[in-house]
Design a protein around this motif. Structure first.
Motif, short mmCIF file in Angstrom:
data_model
loop_
_atom_site.label_atom_id
_atom_site.label_comp_id
_atom_site.label_asym_id
_atom_site.label_seq_id
_atom_site.Cartn_x
_atom_site.Cartn_y
_atom_site.Cartn_z
N LYS A 106 -7.47 51.76 22.04
CA LYS A 106 -7.05 50.37 22.00
C LYS A 106 -5.55 50.35 22.25
O LYS A 106 -4.87 51.37 22.12
N ARG A 107 -5.01 49.19 22.59
CA ARG A 107 -3.61 49.16 23.00
C ARG A 107 -2.62 49.09 21.85
O ARG A 107 -1.41 49.06 22.07
N GLY A 108 -3.12 49.09 20.60
CA GLY A 108 -2.23 49.00 19.45
C GLY A 108 -1.17 50.07 19.40
O GLY A 108 -0.01 49.81 19.08
N VAL A 109 -1.56 51.31 19.72
CA VAL A 109 -0.60 52.42 19.68
C VAL A 109 0.54 52.18 20.67
O VAL A 109 1.70 52.46 20.39
N PHE A 140 6.61 55.73 29.57
CA PHE A 140 5.61 54.65 29.56
C PHE A 140 5.97 53.55 30.56
O PHE A 140 5.11 52.78 30.98
N GLY A 141 7.23 53.46 30.94
CA GLY A 141 7.64 52.48 31.95
C GLY A 141 7.46 51.04 31.53
O GLY A 141 7.14 50.18 32.36
N GLU A 160 -2.25 50.63 29.98
CA GLU A 160 -1.98 51.83 30.78
C GLU A 160 -1.35 52.92 29.92
O GLU A 160 -1.70 54.10 30.02
N ALA A 161 -0.41 52.53 29.05
CA ALA A 161 0.25 53.49 28.18
C ALA A 161 -0.74 54.09 27.17
O ALA A 161 -0.71 55.30 26.89
N ALA A 162 -1.61 53.24 26.61
CA ALA A 162 -2.61 53.71 25.65
C ALA A 162 -3.55 54.71 26.32
O ALA A 162 -3.92 55.73 25.72
N ASP A 163 -3.94 54.44 27.56
CA ASP A 163 -4.80 55.36 28.31
C ASP A 163 -4.09 56.70 28.53
O ASP A 163 -4.70 57.77 28.42
N LYS A 164 -2.81 56.64 28.83
CA LYS A 164 -2.02 57.84 29.05
C LYS A 164 -1.97 58.70 27.78
O LYS A 164 -2.16 59.92 27.83
N ILE A 165 -1.75 58.04 26.65
CA ILE A 165 -1.71 58.76 25.37
C ILE A 165 -3.07 59.42 25.10
O ILE A 165 -3.13 60.58 24.69
#
Length: 219
Positions: free
Chosen positions: A142-145, A186-187, A199-204
């Motif tokens: 989820k995008r919370g992180v 993360f840009g 996108e950042a959550a997916d990267k993590i």
């Protein structure tokens, strides 16, 4: 009617009792499980950051936190646990703070943002819940992180917990800490849009999965 939960969100506290209990926690883990920590050299001794991990057992927060030799880790737990005064005291002592699940708990989320922003360590499980299948591959984040990372302007250390035996006595438990993903990678734009956070959550989660795929420590 739900009981009123008491927790002071106005200041981030780190209790001295935690440092006293840390050796006891390590001893208990050693007696009951075969816990191995890999990559502890990636854990900074100073500054705020997020530890983002897959989630397989209720004890994950404590086992992950025990890998930090000199730091305390703060983590969210469901608000209902604070209805029991003893459990509330224990959780608060080891860095837990209550969050109302299923709603936008702005007080708790604001507190979470402040933890790394003010130089502390925040533990997050990006999937939002425990895996229903023992030691299954990490799922969708989820995008919370990413929201916390954007708001706190902090880096994220991916963590993988591996255990395919459950919480049985002497079961093998490996915790892998990866290298820090710097905030700049993360840009995020100034607004940190929803799409950027996803996108950042997916990267993590990709980093967590890569660590998980390495499996148990061979030693």
């Amino acid at each position: 009617m739900a009981k009123k939960v008491k927790f002071d969100y106005s200041v981030i506290k780190e209790r001295k009792l935690y440092d006293f209990l840390r050796p006891l926690g390590r001893l208990i883990c050693k007696l009951f499980f075969k816990v191995k920590y890999v990559g502890t050299e990636n854990l900074p001794e100073n500054g705020g950051f997020i530890l983002a991990s897959n989630h397989i057992h209720a004890l994950d927060p404590l086992i992950i936190a025990l890998g930090l030799k000199k730091r305390q880790m703060h983590f969210m737990a469901k608000k209902e646990l604070w209805e029991n005064p003893f459990i509330a005291f224990c959780l608060s002592t080891v860095g837990g703070f209550p969050v109302a699940r299923g709603s936008a708990d702005r007080t708790a989320l604001g507190y979470a943002d402040r933890i790394p922003a003010e130089g502390y360590v925040l533990g997050i499980f990006p999937e939002g819940t425990r895996s229903k299948v023992l030691n299954s591959a990490p799922g969708k984040a989820k995008r919370g992180v990413a929201s916390v990372a954007a708001n706190a302007k902090c880096g994220v250390i991916p963590v993988a917990v591996i255990n395919n035996e459950g919480l049985k006595k002497h079961s093998k438990y490996t915790v892998r800490y990866g290298k820090m993903i710097p905030y700049e990678e993360f840009g995020f734009s100034e607004e940190a849009t929803r799409e950027e956070q996803i996108e950042a959550a997916d990267k993590i989660m990709e980093h967590i999965t890569s660590l998980w795929e390495e499996g148990h420590c061979s030693e």
